[in-house]
Write an enzyme that holds these catalytic residues in place. Structure first.
Site, mmCIF file in Angstrom:
data_model
loop_
_atom_site.group_PDB
_atom_site.id
_atom_site.type_symbol
_atom_site.label_atom_id
_atom_site.label_comp_id
_atom_site.label_asym_id
_atom_site.label_seq_id
_atom_site.Cartn_x
_atom_site.Cartn_y
_atom_site.Cartn_z
ATOM 1 C CE1 TYR A 1 -3.222 -2.499 5.269
ATOM 2 C CE2 TYR A 1 -3.516 -0.181 5.083
ATOM 3 C CZ TYR A 1 -3.381 -1.418 4.446
ATOM 4 O OH TYR A 1 -3.272 -1.734 2.946
ATOM 5 C CE LYS B 1 -0.232 -4.943 2.711
ATOM 6 N NZ LYS B 1 -0.557 -6.230 2.176
ATOM 7 C CB THR C 1 -0.736 0.003 1.310
ATOM 8 O OG1 THR C 1 -1.658 1.350 1.439
ATOM 9 C CG2 THR C 1 -0.334 0.061 2.421
ATOM 10 C CG ASP C 2 -1.038 5.103 -0.956
ATOM 11 O OD1 ASP C 2 -1.707 4.438 0.113
ATOM 12 O OD2 ASP C 2 -1.659 6.063 -1.624
ATOM 13 C CD GLU C 3 -3.235 3.805 4.494
ATOM 14 O OE1 GLU C 3 -3.083 4.057 5.907
ATOM 15 O OE2 GLU C 3 -4.412 3.581 4.189
#
Length: 376
Positions: A187, A191, A164-166
């Site tokens: 979260y 990741k 994810t970009d997060e």
């Protein structure tokens, strides 16, 4: 490593590279582009949101591929997401948990898997604040089990890990694949941790991993606890939309069919031991997203009546902008406009029959979803 080339009748050239264990890595050259050709694909979390669209695309467009889905059918998944391909001869569904080493190794061996698309994960940031250990178990341990089984099996030619970009954090601008990872919530941390384990298996064992980092994806099949489907469902019930904080937080949005197309491109044209950002140039503040949805319902004249500002999410990153030029170089570009994607999404969620696939979908229509471990 030796290789052989064979001319095909359509002008393409088949390239087979010998591997140390005697297996072959089949690729086909179209023009000046080398394409990886899978045979038996395992998609983890394939009954979920993005993955189900990828499965539909692969099963329908490539009938010579065999696609096996492994999914434990969590609260946000549904077999209905796979209804369009359920009876296809090149599709198979297995219900199971990626944390089960014996099951995963059995599936790899029994289905002669040569390609893995790893989507299975807990994904909702709000849930990660109340069930953070569960996120570690699913996203980190689950990924580790899958990688270890692939190592033991020894015949996986391509392992695509969906991140994810997060993982970049949310304060800087136009992150590239080489940017430092700086996750800010449980979260995103899970990741990022999974990515580091992937990197370890690349360097230590030579596992052919590709990592993707994507923007916010929206469209049909998404459990309605995220901003866009939640707002549509609330307005359809004549209830106001929830906006966290001031609504100034911005996100880039990619329609799910464009996301599926991106994974198609990465599967066939991406290079192993590489990272690809999967992004859109459509950046919207949350408050603007809600106003656009209100407009679709024809309620813009009294828009303020249909918005309820609520407490901001904990550690709510301001924006995620990523540079996807590396993926563009492989030939991929988004095709669906914001207006068209939002219209399609509204039409889908306003059909009550589509919501029946999630018996508990009403649990997502709250300002801050907080599912317990048992519900996962």
């Amino acid at each position: 490593m030796s290789s052989q080339s064979t001319a095909l009748s359509n002008g393409a050239k088949s390239v087979t590279s010998g591997q140390p264990d005697g297996n072959s890595d089949a690729r086909v050259v179209y023009g000046d582009r080398l394409r990886f050709v899978p045979r038996n694909i395992l998609v983890t979390g394939g009954a979920g949101f993005i993955a189900s669209h990828v499965v539909e695309r692969l099963v329908s467009r490539y009938p010579h591929y065999r696609v096996t889905v492994l999914d434990k059918l969590d609260y946000c998944s549904s077999l209905s997401n796979l209804a369009q391909v359920a009876n296809r001869p090149n599709f198979k569904f297995i219900r199971g948990d990626i944390r089960s080493h014996d099951l995963v190794l059995y599936v790899l061996q029994e289905e002669c898997i040569d390609t893995v698309l790893h989507f299975a994960a807990c994904t909702h940031v709000d849930n990660s604040f109340t069930s953070s250990i569960l996120f570690t178990e699913n996203n980190v341990l689950g990924t580790h089990v899958l990688l270890e089984c692939a190592r033991q099996y020894g015949k996986v030619r391509r392992f695509i890990h969906v991140s994810t970009d997060e993982v970049y954090g949310g304060e800087s601008n136009m992150e590239t694949e080489s940017s430092i990872l700086a996750p800010t919530n449980p979260y995103a941390c899970s990741k990022a941790a999974a990515e580091f384990i992937c990197r370890g298996y690349v360097k230590s064992f030579g596992l052919p991993v590709i990592i993707t980092r994507g923007n916010n994806v929206y469209g049909p099949h998404q459990f309605p606890d995220k901003l866009i489907p939640k707002s549509i469902c609330l307005l359809a019930q004549r209830r106001p939309c929830f906006v966290h904080g001031s609504g100034e937080h911005a996100r880039n949005f990619l329609y799910v069919e464009d996301a599926a197309s991106a994974f198609d491109t990465i599967l066939h044209c991406g290079e192993t031991d590489e990272v690809y950002n999967v992004g859109s140039e459509i950046e919207k503040r949350n408050i603007d997203v809600v106003h656009d949805i209100i407009d679709l319902f024809g309620l813009s004249a009294e828009a303020n009546r249909h918005i309820e500002f609520v407490k901001d999410r904990t550690l709510n990153d301001m924006r995620y902008r990523i540079d996807s030029s590396k993926l563009h170089a492989l030939g991929w570009r988004p095709q669906v406009s914001w207006e068209e994607g939002l219209r399609r999404t509204k039409t889908w969620y306003c059909d009550p029959n589509n919501l029946k696939r999630w018996p508990n979908y009403l649990s997502g229509l709250v300002p801050h979803p907080s599912l317990t471990e048992e519900k996962h």
